[in-house]
Design an enzyme around this catalytic site. Sequence first.
Site, PDB file in Angstrom:
ATOM      1  N   ASP A 115      23.621 -12.416 -40.083  1.00  0.00           N
ATOM      2  CA  ASP A 115      22.369 -12.027 -39.760  1.00  0.00           C
ATOM      3  C   ASP A 115      21.922 -10.939 -40.886  1.00  0.00           C
ATOM      4  OD1 ASP A 115      24.083 -10.116 -38.728  1.00  0.00           O
ATOM      5  OD2 ASP A 115      23.242 -10.183 -36.914  1.00  0.00           O
TER       6      ASP A 115
ATOM      7  N   ASN B   4      23.565  -4.880 -25.286  1.00  0.00           N
ATOM      8  CA  ASN B   4      22.419  -5.984 -24.394  1.00  0.00           C
ATOM      9  C   ASN B   4      23.075  -7.523 -24.446  1.00  0.00           C
ATOM     10  OD1 ASN B   4      21.939  -6.835 -27.037  1.00  0.00           O
ATOM     11  ND2 ASN B   4      19.724  -6.708 -27.006  1.00  0.00           N
TER      12      ASN B   4
ATOM     13  N   GLU C  15      19.229 -12.272 -29.549  1.00  0.00           N
ATOM     14  CA  GLU C  15      18.618 -10.859 -28.614  1.00  0.00           C
ATOM     15  C   GLU C  15      18.353 -11.778 -27.139  1.00  0.00           C
ATOM     16  OE1 GLU C  15      19.085  -8.192 -29.231  1.00  0.00           O
ATOM     17  OE2 GLU C  15      17.851  -7.448 -30.905  1.00  0.00           O
TER      18      GLU C  15
END
Length: 241
Positions: A67, A134, A141
């Site tokens: 990424d 998270n 995400e």
Amino acid sequence: MQVRAFPDADAASEATARWVSAWIAENPSGRLGLPTGRTPDALYRHLIQARQEQGLRLHDLQVFGLDEYVGLGPDHPASFGHTLRRSILEPGGIARARLWNGTAPDPEKECRDFDQDLREAGGLDLLVLGIGTNGHVAFNEPECDPAARAHVVELAPSTRDANAAAFGGRWEQVPTQAMTLGIAALMEAHCVVLMALGASKHAALQRALHQPPDAACPASWLQNHPQVTVWADAQALGTAT
Ligand code: PGA
């Protein structure tokens, strides 16, 4: 997912490095997906040490970044490309690396190009991942689409906050978008090493391991992968005394 538990982060990193070194010795020209962040730092240090002290051959590996921030070029010290070059590619003598062009004029096209390059190379033999607080893996995400391949994402506020240290501690300096390999692309890796270190990863790891796969915890999709090993310390597993 198979879980390997260790008393602390040092022990987990060292054991992960021993396993990855053995894998590399057997697959010296393997295709590796490698993450950035604090989690793999010690792993990379151990691999470089193994190169220096035991002659571990790293230079024939082919590395793919997972990424990158949209808008950061390879010379920006906080870019993932820069970090990977500094931490493993240059000290490992690894010349074959496909990193993301963070300043590509058309990030969507860069995603398509990256995906094509990865497919043409034959996909990832070994994928190393960290996990976000998270539950993100790479920059997938929460509420991620498990069918996504390489794509542009909006970064969660918690991710920008977690990564602020590389931007002088100022979360508002952290880019708002990134490009990432999607869950579908990550799931095609032959073998996955997921590292989880520290108490801040406990809640995310619990969900990833024990809740049914769900878009709210991107790492949980890895339960559907046949060859994932989680390398975790007691803090992340919640077993520290
Ligand atoms: P960290 O990040 O290694 O810096 O904790 C992990 C991640 O965000 O995937």
